[in-house]
Design an enzyme around this catalytic site. Structure first.
Site, mmCIF file in Angstrom:
data_model
loop_
_atom_site.group_PDB
_atom_site.id
_atom_site.type_symbol
_atom_site.label_atom_id
_atom_site.label_comp_id
_atom_site.label_asym_id
_atom_site.label_seq_id
_atom_site.Cartn_x
_atom_site.Cartn_y
_atom_site.Cartn_z
ATOM 1 C CG HIS A 37 52.945 -0.931 35.533
ATOM 2 N ND1 HIS A 37 54.211 -0.343 35.842
ATOM 3 C CD2 HIS A 37 54.032 -1.907 35.588
ATOM 4 C CE1 HIS A 37 55.389 -0.684 36.468
ATOM 5 N NE2 HIS A 37 55.543 -2.006 36.329
ATOM 6 C CB CYS A 94 50.100 3.658 32.541
ATOM 7 S SG CYS A 94 49.807 5.511 32.621
ATOM 8 C CG HIS A 138 52.735 4.816 35.956
ATOM 9 N ND1 HIS A 138 53.053 4.634 35.669
ATOM 10 C CD2 HIS A 138 52.941 3.540 37.113
ATOM 11 C CE1 HIS A 138 52.926 3.265 34.738
ATOM 12 N NE2 HIS A 138 52.528 2.632 36.305
#
Length: 194
Positions: free
Chosen positions: A164, A101, A152
């Site tokens: 993402h 990510c 994240h």
């Protein structure tokens, strides 16, 4: 734990790109043989000619989003990604070329001339906090981690959609985070890289 505001609270007109006159002899942009202009720092077209002939300047966030969208379908790789693109990861990602990510966000923002760390917690501190209702294309959305560092990060696209690199076994994708109970319940904030 913070929650994402409801979709009724998120409807806002996205900011319009700035329009300006361009002097081809001045400024940091270079004109190519076919009349396009490029930013020598990023190598990307940062100016677009609209159908009416006006020159529209893309924001850094729009440049970052464009770079991220070009990576749709690339494999998730733990520890993968650099300013140059997908890389072989580490640990669980040691056999896979791709992005995790924060690797995706650092790659995308590098194309806009911004250097980010390859760690979600550090990226959370690398920019200006933005209210949820003021988010723009390219802003970083953070999730998870309770009261510690977020776990994240994603790039905001528009409405309730983000791009993402989700997890091992998955690929870079678009997700409607406002429709996801998980992302709504683990939302931590928005940062505009600087």
């Amino acid at each position: 734990m913070a929650t994402v505001p409801t979709s009724a609270q998120t409807t806002a007109t996205p900011p319009q790109p700035r329009t300006q006159d361009i002097n081809p002899e001045a400024g940091p942009h270079q004109r190519t043989s076919d009349g396009r202009t490029t930013d020598p720092a990023t190598g990307l077209d940062s100016l677009l000619r609209t159908p009416g002939g006006k020159i529209t300047t893309l924001t850094r966030g729009q440049i970052a989003v464009s770079a991220a969208l070009d990576q749709l379908g690339v494999s998730f790789s733990w520890g993968g990604g650099s300013a140059k693109g997908p890389t072989i990861g580490i640990g669980r990602g040691a056999g896979t070329r791709g992005f995790d990510c924060s690797g995706l966000t650092l790659y995308a923002w590098s194309k806009a001339g911004i250097t980010l760390a390859h760690y979600t917690g550090a990226q959370f501190r690398q920019g200006r906090r933005i209210p949820f209702h003021a988010r723009r294309a390219g802003d970083l959305l953070f999730f998870g981690g309770g009261t510690g560092d977020p776990t994240h990060v994603a790039l905001f696209l528009r409405g309730g959609v983000m791009i993402h690199a989700p997890r091992t076994g998955d690929v870079v994708r678009k997700t409607n985070f406002l429709a996801s109970p998980y992302f709504r319940s683990t939302y931590r904030g928005v940062v505009r890289p600087a």
